[in-house]
Design an enzyme around this catalytic site. Structure first.
Site, mmCIF file in Angstrom:
data_model
loop_
_atom_site.group_PDB
_atom_site.id
_atom_site.type_symbol
_atom_site.label_atom_id
_atom_site.label_comp_id
_atom_site.label_asym_id
_atom_site.label_seq_id
_atom_site.Cartn_x
_atom_site.Cartn_y
_atom_site.Cartn_z
ATOM 1 N N LYS A 1 0.826 -1.221 0.000
ATOM 2 C CA LYS A 1 0.000 0.000 0.000
ATOM 3 C C LYS A 1 0.859 1.269 0.000
ATOM 4 O O LYS A 1 0.619 2.190 -0.777
ATOM 5 C CB LYS A 1 -0.942 -0.039 1.209
ATOM 6 C CG LYS A 1 -2.008 -1.128 1.087
ATOM 7 C CD LYS A 1 -2.820 -1.291 2.338
ATOM 8 C CE LYS A 1 -2.093 -1.988 3.455
ATOM 9 N NZ LYS A 1 -1.689 -3.391 3.183
ATOM 10 N N ILE A 2 1.878 1.291 0.860
ATOM 11 C CA ILE A 2 2.691 2.514 0.970
ATOM 12 C C ILE A 2 3.693 2.605 -0.188
ATOM 13 O O ILE A 2 3.813 3.654 -0.833
ATOM 14 C CB ILE A 2 3.410 2.564 2.338
ATOM 15 C CG1 ILE A 2 2.373 2.656 3.463
ATOM 16 C CG2 ILE A 2 4.388 3.737 2.403
ATOM 17 C CD1 ILE A 2 2.919 2.436 4.866
ATOM 18 N N GLU B 1 14.902 2.221 18.260
ATOM 19 C CA GLU B 1 14.058 3.390 18.539
ATOM 20 C C GLU B 1 13.178 3.233 19.778
ATOM 21 O O GLU B 1 12.718 4.228 20.340
ATOM 22 C CB GLU B 1 13.157 3.706 17.332
ATOM 23 C CG GLU B 1 12.043 2.686 17.098
ATOM 24 C CD GLU B 1 11.116 3.075 15.939
ATOM 25 O OE1 GLU B 1 11.626 3.379 14.856
ATOM 26 O OE2 GLU B 1 9.885 3.067 16.145
ATOM 27 N N HIS C 1 9.715 8.514 13.903
ATOM 28 C CA HIS C 1 8.587 7.635 13.546
ATOM 29 C C HIS C 1 7.281 8.440 13.459
ATOM 30 O O HIS C 1 6.323 8.184 14.182
ATOM 31 C CB HIS C 1 8.440 6.498 14.567
ATOM 32 C CG HIS C 1 7.795 5.282 13.981
ATOM 33 N ND1 HIS C 1 8.221 3.993 14.252
ATOM 34 C CD2 HIS C 1 6.747 5.139 13.132
ATOM 35 C CE1 HIS C 1 7.459 3.138 13.604
ATOM 36 N NE2 HIS C 1 6.556 3.803 12.916
ATOM 37 N N PRO D 1 8.007 -5.063 4.919
ATOM 38 C CA PRO D 1 7.927 -5.281 6.370
ATOM 39 C C PRO D 1 9.234 -5.834 6.936
ATOM 40 O O PRO D 1 10.041 -6.392 6.187
ATOM 41 C CB PRO D 1 6.793 -6.311 6.511
ATOM 42 C CG PRO D 1 6.647 -6.953 5.191
ATOM 43 C CD PRO D 1 7.189 -6.018 4.153
ATOM 44 N N ARG E 1 10.732 0.010 8.842
ATOM 45 C CA ARG E 1 11.110 -0.418 10.184
ATOM 46 C C ARG E 1 12.624 -0.346 10.302
ATOM 47 O O ARG E 1 13.340 -0.699 9.367
ATOM 48 C CB ARG E 1 10.639 -1.856 10.478
ATOM 49 C CG ARG E 1 9.140 -1.981 10.780
ATOM 50 C CD ARG E 1 8.747 -1.304 12.099
ATOM 51 N NE ARG E 1 7.330 -1.452 12.396
ATOM 52 C CZ ARG E 1 6.383 -0.597 12.066
ATOM 53 N NH1 ARG E 1 6.695 0.514 11.417
ATOM 54 N NH2 ARG E 1 5.119 -0.814 12.404
ATOM 55 N N ASP F 1 12.948 7.548 9.218
ATOM 56 C CA ASP F 1 11.839 7.823 10.130
ATOM 57 C C ASP F 1 11.779 6.745 11.198
ATOM 58 O O ASP F 1 10.970 6.819 12.116
ATOM 59 C CB ASP F 1 10.513 7.859 9.349
ATOM 60 C CG ASP F 1 9.345 8.308 10.216
ATOM 61 O OD1 ASP F 1 9.524 9.289 10.969
ATOM 62 O OD2 ASP F 1 8.275 7.659 10.181
ATOM 63 N N THR G 1 11.333 4.488 5.823
ATOM 64 C CA THR G 1 10.163 4.860 6.646
ATOM 65 C C THR G 1 9.434 3.597 7.090
ATOM 66 O O THR G 1 8.300 3.673 7.554
ATOM 67 C CB THR G 1 9.178 5.735 5.839
ATOM 68 O OG1 THR G 1 8.800 5.025 4.650
ATOM 69 C CG2 THR G 1 9.775 7.077 5.472
HETATM 70 P P1 NAI Z 1 1.927 -3.855 2.856
HETATM 71 O O1 NAI Z 1 1.776 -5.174 3.554
HETATM 72 O O2 NAI Z 1 0.777 -3.281 2.100
HETATM 73 O O3 NAI Z 1 3.172 -3.950 1.847
HETATM 74 C C1 NAI Z 1 4.373 -4.569 2.145
HETATM 75 C C2 NAI Z 1 4.920 -5.106 0.822
HETATM 76 O O4 NAI Z 1 6.237 -5.605 1.049
HETATM 77 C C3 NAI Z 1 4.084 -6.263 0.259
HETATM 78 O O5 NAI Z 1 3.712 -6.006 -1.079
HETATM 79 C C4 NAI Z 1 5.032 -7.457 0.355
HETATM 80 O O6 NAI Z 1 4.848 -8.410 -0.691
HETATM 81 C C5 NAI Z 1 6.373 -6.759 0.259
HETATM 82 N N1 NAI Z 1 7.480 -7.581 0.716
HETATM 83 C C6 NAI Z 1 7.487 -8.581 1.650
HETATM 84 N N2 NAI Z 1 8.711 -9.107 1.741
HETATM 85 C C7 NAI Z 1 9.506 -8.440 0.865
HETATM 86 C C8 NAI Z 1 10.871 -8.558 0.500
HETATM 87 N N3 NAI Z 1 11.677 -9.470 1.066
HETATM 88 N N4 NAI Z 1 11.355 -7.715 -0.444
HETATM 89 C C9 NAI Z 1 10.546 -6.802 -1.046
HETATM 90 N N5 NAI Z 1 9.235 -6.658 -0.734
HETATM 91 C C10 NAI Z 1 8.727 -7.472 0.206
HETATM 92 O O7 NAI Z 1 2.442 -2.851 3.970
HETATM 93 P P2 NAI Z 1 2.331 -1.243 3.938
HETATM 94 O O8 NAI Z 1 1.061 -0.828 4.577
HETATM 95 O O9 NAI Z 1 2.689 -0.739 2.610
HETATM 96 O O10 NAI Z 1 3.509 -0.871 4.976
HETATM 97 C C11 NAI Z 1 4.888 -1.079 4.665
HETATM 98 C C12 NAI Z 1 5.691 -0.944 5.928
HETATM 99 O O11 NAI Z 1 5.659 0.429 6.349
HETATM 100 C C13 NAI Z 1 5.096 -1.723 7.114
HETATM 101 O O12 NAI Z 1 5.646 -2.999 7.170
HETATM 102 C C14 NAI Z 1 5.456 -0.900 8.316
HETATM 103 O O13 NAI Z 1 6.607 -1.520 8.891
HETATM 104 C C15 NAI Z 1 5.815 0.464 7.756
HETATM 105 N N6 NAI Z 1 4.988 1.535 8.285
HETATM 106 C C16 NAI Z 1 5.615 2.644 8.793
HETATM 107 C C17 NAI Z 1 4.891 3.705 9.299
HETATM 108 C C18 NAI Z 1 5.556 4.947 9.815
HETATM 109 O O14 NAI Z 1 4.900 5.745 10.523
HETATM 110 N N7 NAI Z 1 6.805 5.208 9.497
HETATM 111 C C19 NAI Z 1 3.425 3.646 9.346
HETATM 112 C C20 NAI Z 1 2.857 2.460 8.726
HETATM 113 C C21 NAI Z 1 3.629 1.451 8.237
#
Ligand code: NAI
Length: 330
Positions: free
Chosen positions: A153-154, A262, A294, A205, A233, A257, A231
Protein backbone atom coordinates in the site's frame (compact mmCIF):
# COMPACT_ATOMS: atom_id res chain seq x y z
CA UNK A 1 -15.77 -3.83 26.97
CA UNK A 2 -12.78 -2.47 28.92
CA UNK A 3 -9.69 -1.52 26.98
CA UNK A 4 -6.24 -0.66 28.30
CA UNK A 5 -4.52 1.61 25.79
CA UNK A 6 -0.72 1.37 26.16
CA UNK A 7 1.94 3.81 24.88
CA UNK A 8 -0.82 6.36 24.49
CA UNK A 9 -0.33 10.08 23.96
CA UNK A 10 -2.82 12.94 24.04
CA UNK A 11 -3.37 12.62 20.28
CA UNK A 12 -4.20 8.88 20.58
CA UNK A 13 -6.72 9.69 23.25
CA UNK A 14 -8.31 12.48 21.21
CA UNK A 15 -8.80 10.36 18.09
CA UNK A 16 -9.74 7.07 19.81
CA UNK A 17 -12.30 8.81 22.06
CA UNK A 18 -13.80 10.56 19.03
CA UNK A 19 -14.52 7.18 17.42
CA UNK A 20 -15.32 5.21 20.57
CA UNK A 21 -18.63 3.25 20.80
CA UNK A 22 -20.91 3.63 23.78
CA UNK A 23 -20.34 0.77 26.21
CA UNK A 24 -16.61 0.79 25.56
CA UNK A 25 -14.47 2.05 28.42
CA UNK A 26 -10.91 3.04 27.59
CA UNK A 27 -8.13 3.67 30.08
CA UNK A 28 -5.08 5.42 28.70
CA UNK A 29 -1.57 4.60 29.92
CA UNK A 30 1.50 6.36 28.59
CA UNK A 31 3.51 3.34 29.73
CA UNK A 32 4.96 0.98 27.14
CA UNK A 33 3.61 -2.57 27.42
CA UNK A 34 6.29 -5.07 28.49
CA UNK A 35 6.51 -8.13 30.75
CA UNK A 36 7.01 -5.71 33.68
CA UNK A 37 4.05 -3.46 32.89
CA UNK A 38 1.60 -6.17 31.79
CA UNK A 39 0.28 -6.16 35.36
CA UNK A 40 -1.53 -2.92 34.40
CA UNK A 41 -3.77 -4.96 32.09
CA UNK A 42 -5.44 -6.57 35.10
CA UNK A 43 -9.20 -6.06 34.95
CA UNK A 44 -9.30 -5.36 31.19
CA UNK A 45 -10.39 -7.60 28.32
CA UNK A 46 -8.48 -5.81 25.57
CA UNK A 47 -5.06 -4.20 25.31
CA UNK A 48 -4.56 -1.65 22.55
CA UNK A 49 -0.90 -1.39 21.54
CA UNK A 50 1.46 0.48 19.25
CA UNK A 51 4.71 -0.10 17.36
CA UNK A 52 7.16 -0.20 20.26
CA UNK A 53 5.09 -2.13 22.79
CA UNK A 54 6.82 -5.40 23.62
CA UNK A 55 4.50 -8.21 22.61
CA UNK A 56 7.04 -11.00 23.02
CA UNK A 57 6.34 -14.35 24.61
CA UNK A 58 6.85 -13.17 28.21
CA UNK A 59 4.35 -10.30 27.80
CA UNK A 60 1.83 -12.58 26.08
CA UNK A 61 2.05 -15.06 28.98
CA UNK A 62 1.58 -12.22 31.47
CA UNK A 63 -1.44 -10.90 29.51
CA UNK A 64 -3.01 -14.37 29.40
CA UNK A 65 -2.60 -14.63 33.17
CA UNK A 66 -4.59 -11.39 33.46
CA UNK A 67 -7.41 -12.62 31.26
CA UNK A 68 -6.69 -10.53 28.14
CA UNK A 69 -8.69 -11.83 25.18
CA UNK A 70 -7.71 -9.40 22.45
CA UNK A 71 -4.62 -7.45 21.45
CA UNK A 72 -5.80 -4.60 19.22
CA UNK A 73 -2.74 -3.21 17.45
CA UNK A 74 -3.29 0.36 16.34
CA UNK A 75 -0.63 0.06 13.65
CA UNK A 76 0.08 -1.93 10.49
CA UNK A 77 3.39 -3.63 11.31
CA UNK A 78 3.48 -6.46 13.85
CA UNK A 79 7.19 -7.32 14.02
CA UNK A 80 7.01 -6.61 17.79
CA UNK A 81 4.55 -9.51 18.25
CA UNK A 82 5.25 -13.18 18.94
CA UNK A 83 2.25 -14.46 16.99
CA UNK A 84 2.73 -18.20 17.78
CA UNK A 85 2.84 -17.29 21.50
CA UNK A 86 -0.41 -15.31 21.16
CA UNK A 87 -2.05 -18.17 19.26
CA UNK A 88 -0.88 -20.64 21.92
CA UNK A 89 -2.33 -18.37 24.63
CA UNK A 90 -5.64 -18.15 22.76
CA UNK A 91 -5.36 -14.35 22.49
CA UNK A 92 -6.77 -12.87 19.27
CA UNK A 93 -4.62 -10.20 17.61
CA UNK A 94 -5.92 -7.64 15.15
CA UNK A 95 -4.26 -4.67 13.47
CA UNK A 96 -4.89 -1.71 11.20
CA UNK A 97 -3.54 -2.92 7.87
CA UNK A 98 -4.35 0.24 5.95
CA UNK A 99 -4.76 3.88 6.95
CA UNK A 100 -3.72 6.62 4.62
CA UNK A 101 -0.73 5.06 2.82
CA UNK A 102 -0.25 8.64 1.56
CA UNK A 103 0.83 9.75 5.05
CA UNK A 104 3.94 7.55 5.05
CA UNK A 105 4.64 7.77 1.30
CA UNK A 106 4.53 11.59 1.44
CA UNK A 107 6.78 11.56 4.50
CA UNK A 108 9.33 9.47 2.58
CA UNK A 109 9.20 12.13 -0.15
CA UNK A 110 9.57 14.88 2.47
CA UNK A 111 12.74 13.24 3.82
CA UNK A 112 14.12 12.80 0.32
CA UNK A 113 13.40 16.36 -0.82
CA UNK A 114 14.72 17.87 2.41
CA UNK A 115 17.97 15.92 2.13
CA UNK A 116 18.37 16.38 -1.58
CA UNK A 117 18.00 20.17 -1.37
CA UNK A 118 19.54 20.51 2.11
CA UNK A 119 16.38 22.15 3.44
CA UNK A 120 17.23 21.13 7.02
CA UNK A 121 20.58 22.93 6.79
CA UNK A 122 19.22 25.94 4.88
CA UNK A 123 16.56 26.43 7.56
CA UNK A 124 19.21 26.79 10.26
CA UNK A 125 21.49 28.99 8.15
CA UNK A 126 18.79 31.53 7.31
CA UNK A 127 17.83 31.77 10.98
CA UNK A 128 21.49 32.62 11.69
CA UNK A 129 21.43 35.35 9.04
CA UNK A 130 23.69 33.14 6.89
CA UNK A 131 22.60 33.09 3.26
CA UNK A 132 25.69 31.41 1.80
CA UNK A 133 24.83 28.56 -0.57
CA UNK A 134 28.13 26.78 -0.17
CA UNK A 135 27.51 23.12 0.73
CA UNK A 136 23.82 23.26 -0.15
CA UNK A 137 24.17 22.04 -3.74
CA UNK A 138 21.37 19.60 -4.56
CA UNK A 139 20.42 17.52 -7.57
CA UNK A 140 17.26 17.16 -9.66
CA UNK A 141 15.06 14.19 -8.86
CA UNK A 142 13.80 14.34 -12.44
CA UNK A 143 14.94 11.28 -14.45
CA UNK A 144 16.75 9.73 -11.50
CA UNK A 145 16.39 5.99 -10.96
CA UNK A 146 14.29 5.42 -7.85
CA UNK A 147 14.03 1.92 -6.39
CA UNK A 148 11.06 0.99 -4.25
CA UNK A 149 11.57 -2.12 -2.14
CA UNK A 150 8.13 -3.43 -1.16
CA UNK A 151 5.27 -2.18 -3.32
CA UNK A 152 2.34 -2.82 -1.01
CA UNK A 153 0.00 0.00 0.00
CA UNK A 154 2.69 2.51 0.97
CA UNK A 155 5.39 1.51 -1.51
CA UNK A 156 3.02 1.59 -4.49
CA UNK A 157 1.80 5.05 -3.43
CA UNK A 158 5.40 6.25 -3.17
CA UNK A 159 6.19 4.70 -6.58
CA UNK A 160 3.30 6.63 -8.17
CA UNK A 161 4.41 9.89 -6.54
CA UNK A 162 7.94 9.44 -7.86
CA UNK A 163 6.65 8.60 -11.34
CA UNK A 164 4.77 11.88 -11.19
CA UNK A 165 8.04 13.69 -10.49
CA UNK A 166 9.48 12.27 -13.70
CA UNK A 167 11.71 9.66 -12.07
CA UNK A 168 12.42 6.25 -13.53
CA UNK A 169 10.93 3.93 -10.92
CA UNK A 170 12.07 0.33 -10.50
CA UNK A 171 10.74 -2.02 -7.85
CA UNK A 172 11.29 -5.27 -6.01
CA UNK A 173 8.54 -7.27 -4.33
CA UNK A 174 7.79 -11.02 -4.28
CA UNK A 175 4.19 -10.01 -5.11
CA UNK A 176 4.42 -7.47 -7.94
CA UNK A 177 1.64 -4.91 -8.33
CA UNK A 178 -0.10 -5.36 -11.69
CA UNK A 179 -1.17 -1.70 -11.72
CA UNK A 180 2.42 -0.50 -11.36
CA UNK A 181 3.60 -2.84 -14.13
CA UNK A 182 0.87 -1.39 -16.35
CA UNK A 183 2.27 2.06 -15.60
CA UNK A 184 5.65 0.91 -16.90
CA UNK A 185 7.39 0.26 -13.60
CA UNK A 186 9.86 -2.61 -13.96
CA UNK A 187 10.26 -5.26 -11.26
CA UNK A 188 13.91 -6.18 -10.85
CA UNK A 189 16.09 -8.14 -8.42
CA UNK A 190 17.57 -6.64 -5.26
CA UNK A 191 21.02 -7.09 -6.83
CA UNK A 192 19.91 -4.89 -9.72
CA UNK A 193 18.61 -2.27 -7.28
CA UNK A 194 21.80 -2.13 -5.21
CA UNK A 195 23.84 -1.60 -8.38
CA UNK A 196 21.59 0.70 -10.40
CA UNK A 197 19.47 2.90 -8.15
CA UNK A 198 20.24 6.54 -7.39
CA UNK A 199 17.60 6.54 -4.67
CA UNK A 200 16.36 3.56 -2.63
CA UNK A 201 13.23 3.72 -0.48
CA UNK A 202 12.36 0.84 1.85
CA UNK A 203 8.69 -0.10 2.20
CA UNK A 204 8.76 -3.83 2.96
CA UNK A 205 7.93 -5.28 6.37
CA UNK A 206 10.56 -6.27 8.92
CA UNK A 207 10.69 -10.04 9.04
CA UNK A 208 13.52 -12.62 9.30
CA UNK A 209 14.36 -12.43 5.58
CA UNK A 210 14.41 -8.62 5.48
CA UNK A 211 16.28 -8.01 8.78
CA UNK A 212 19.43 -5.95 7.95
CA UNK A 213 18.77 -6.17 4.21
CA UNK A 214 20.93 -3.04 4.08
CA UNK A 215 24.25 -4.24 5.47
CA UNK A 216 27.99 -3.88 4.89
CA UNK A 217 27.85 -6.14 1.83
CA UNK A 218 24.79 -4.59 0.17
CA UNK A 219 25.96 -1.02 0.90
CA UNK A 220 29.25 -1.79 -0.86
CA UNK A 221 27.28 -2.74 -4.00
CA UNK A 222 25.28 0.50 -4.07
CA UNK A 223 26.03 3.39 -6.39
CA UNK A 224 28.40 5.88 -4.73
CA UNK A 225 26.35 8.79 -3.42
CA UNK A 226 23.12 6.78 -3.20
CA UNK A 227 20.19 8.29 -1.27
CA UNK A 228 18.65 5.80 1.14
CA UNK A 229 15.23 6.39 2.74
CA UNK A 230 13.69 4.17 5.40
CA UNK A 231 10.16 4.86 6.65
CA UNK A 232 9.37 1.18 7.20
CA UNK A 233 11.11 -0.42 10.18
CA UNK A 234 14.54 0.32 11.66
CA UNK A 235 15.69 -3.30 11.61
CA UNK A 236 15.83 -3.28 7.80
CA UNK A 237 19.11 -1.35 8.09
CA UNK A 238 22.25 -2.42 9.94
CA UNK A 239 22.91 1.05 11.35
CA UNK A 240 26.63 0.46 11.88
CA UNK A 241 26.98 -0.53 8.21
CA UNK A 242 25.10 2.64 7.24
CA UNK A 243 27.48 4.72 9.37
CA UNK A 244 30.49 3.13 7.62
CA UNK A 245 28.85 3.90 4.28
CA UNK A 246 28.28 7.52 5.32
CA UNK A 247 31.85 7.91 6.59
CA UNK A 248 33.30 6.65 3.31
CA UNK A 249 30.88 8.81 1.33
CA UNK A 250 29.36 5.76 -0.34
CA UNK A 251 25.95 6.67 1.08
CA UNK A 252 25.29 10.24 -0.02
CA UNK A 253 22.06 10.84 1.87
CA UNK A 254 20.26 8.93 4.60
CA UNK A 255 16.68 9.71 5.59
CA UNK A 256 15.24 7.76 8.50
CA UNK A 257 11.84 7.82 10.13
CA UNK A 258 12.62 4.58 11.95
CA UNK A 259 15.67 3.27 13.81
CA UNK A 260 16.42 -0.25 14.95
CA UNK A 261 16.84 0.79 18.61
CA UNK A 262 14.06 3.39 18.54
CA UNK A 263 11.98 1.76 21.27
CA UNK A 264 13.97 3.49 24.03
CA UNK A 265 14.04 6.85 22.27
CA UNK A 266 11.11 7.72 20.08
CA UNK A 267 7.73 9.21 21.03
CA UNK A 268 9.14 10.77 24.23
CA UNK A 269 10.64 14.15 25.10
CA UNK A 270 14.20 13.22 26.07
CA UNK A 271 15.60 16.72 25.73
CA UNK A 272 16.68 16.74 29.38
CA UNK A 273 18.20 13.26 29.29
CA UNK A 274 21.76 12.41 28.21
CA UNK A 275 21.70 10.36 25.02
CA UNK A 276 23.13 6.93 25.83
CA UNK A 277 22.91 5.38 22.37
CA UNK A 278 26.35 6.02 20.80
CA UNK A 279 25.33 4.65 17.40
CA UNK A 280 22.36 7.01 17.19
CA UNK A 281 24.56 9.87 18.47
CA UNK A 282 27.02 9.22 15.63
CA UNK A 283 24.18 9.28 13.09
CA UNK A 284 23.17 12.71 14.35
CA UNK A 285 26.61 14.13 13.52
CA UNK A 286 26.25 13.73 9.73
CA UNK A 287 24.95 16.76 7.83
CA UNK A 288 23.54 14.42 5.17
CA UNK A 289 21.44 12.40 7.61
CA UNK A 290 17.90 13.46 8.44
CA UNK A 291 16.01 11.63 11.15
CA UNK A 292 12.42 11.98 12.25
CA UNK A 293 11.01 10.08 15.21
CA UNK A 294 8.59 7.64 13.55
CA UNK A 295 6.11 10.28 12.44
CA UNK A 296 5.30 8.97 8.96
CA UNK A 297 1.84 7.93 10.15
CA UNK A 298 1.23 11.24 11.94
CA UNK A 299 -1.39 13.01 9.86
CA UNK A 300 -5.01 13.83 10.75
CA UNK A 301 -6.22 11.48 8.04
CA UNK A 302 -4.07 8.58 9.25
CA UNK A 303 -5.02 9.04 12.94
CA UNK A 304 -8.70 9.07 11.92
CA UNK A 305 -8.21 5.87 9.90
CA UNK A 306 -6.33 4.19 12.76
CA UNK A 307 -9.03 5.09 15.33
CA UNK A 308 -11.89 4.00 13.05
CA UNK A 309 -10.36 0.62 12.16
CA UNK A 310 -9.21 -0.08 15.73
CA UNK A 311 -12.74 0.55 17.01
CA UNK A 312 -14.30 -1.49 14.18
CA UNK A 313 -11.97 -4.40 15.05
CA UNK A 314 -12.95 -4.23 18.72
CA UNK A 315 -16.66 -3.94 17.84
CA UNK A 316 -16.44 -7.00 15.59
CA UNK A 317 -14.59 -8.94 18.29
CA UNK A 318 -17.31 -8.10 20.83
CA UNK A 319 -19.89 -9.41 18.34
CA UNK A 320 -17.86 -12.60 17.67
CA UNK A 321 -17.70 -11.48 14.04
CA UNK A 322 -14.14 -12.55 13.32
CA UNK A 323 -14.69 -12.32 9.56
CA UNK A 324 -15.12 -8.56 9.94
CA UNK A 325 -11.82 -8.17 11.83
CA UNK A 326 -8.38 -7.46 10.45
CA UNK A 327 -6.73 -10.40 12.14
CA UNK A 328 -2.95 -10.73 12.30
CA UNK A 329 -1.74 -13.95 10.70
CA UNK A 330 -4.43 -14.22 8.04
P1 NAI B 1 1.93 -3.85 2.86
O1 NAI B 1 1.78 -5.17 3.55
O2 NAI B 1 0.78 -3.28 2.10
O3 NAI B 1 3.17 -3.95 1.85
C1 NAI B 1 4.37 -4.57 2.15
C2 NAI B 1 4.92 -5.11 0.82
O4 NAI B 1 6.24 -5.60 1.05
C3 NAI B 1 4.08 -6.26 0.26
O5 NAI B 1 3.71 -6.01 -1.08
C4 NAI B 1 5.03 -7.46 0.36
O6 NAI B 1 4.85 -8.41 -0.69
C5 NAI B 1 6.37 -6.76 0.26
N1 NAI B 1 7.48 -7.58 0.72
C6 NAI B 1 7.49 -8.58 1.65
N2 NAI B 1 8.71 -9.11 1.74
C7 NAI B 1 9.51 -8.44 0.86
C8 NAI B 1 10.87 -8.56 0.50
N3 NAI B 1 11.68 -9.47 1.07
N4 NAI B 1 11.35 -7.71 -0.44
C9 NAI B 1 10.55 -6.80 -1.05
N5 NAI B 1 9.24 -6.66 -0.73
C10 NAI B 1 8.73 -7.47 0.21
O7 NAI B 1 2.44 -2.85 3.97
P2 NAI B 1 2.33 -1.24 3.94
O8 NAI B 1 1.06 -0.83 4.58
O9 NAI B 1 2.69 -0.74 2.61
O10 NAI B 1 3.51 -0.87 4.98
C11 NAI B 1 4.89 -1.08 4.67
C12 NAI B 1 5.69 -0.94 5.93
O11 NAI B 1 5.66 0.43 6.35
C13 NAI B 1 5.10 -1.72 7.11
O12 NAI B 1 5.65 -3.00 7.17
C14 NAI B 1 5.46 -0.90 8.32
O13 NAI B 1 6.61 -1.52 8.89
C15 NAI B 1 5.81 0.46 7.76
N6 NAI B 1 4.99 1.53 8.29
C16 NAI B 1 5.62 2.64 8.79
C17 NAI B 1 4.89 3.71 9.30
C18 NAI B 1 5.56 4.95 9.81
O14 NAI B 1 4.90 5.74 10.52
N7 NAI B 1 6.81 5.21 9.50
C19 NAI B 1 3.42 3.65 9.35
C20 NAI B 1 2.86 2.46 8.73
C21 NAI B 1 3.63 1.45 8.24
Amino acid sequence: MKIAVFSSKAYDREYLEKHCDSGVVMSFFDTRLSPDTAVMAQGFEVVCCFVNDDLGEATIKALKKRGIKLIALRCAGFNNLDLPAAQLAGITVCRVPAYSPHSVAEHALALLLSLNRNIHRAFNRVRENDYALNGLLGFDLYQKKVAVIGTGKIGSTFARIMTGLGCEVIACDPRPDAGLIKQGIAYVTLEHIWQQADIISLHCPLQPDTFHMVNQQTVSKMKPGVALINTSRGGLIDTKAAISGLKSGHIGYLGLDVYEEEADLFFEDKSNVLLQDDVFARLLTFPNVLITGHQGFFTKEALTGIARTTMANIRAFAADDFAAMHLVGE
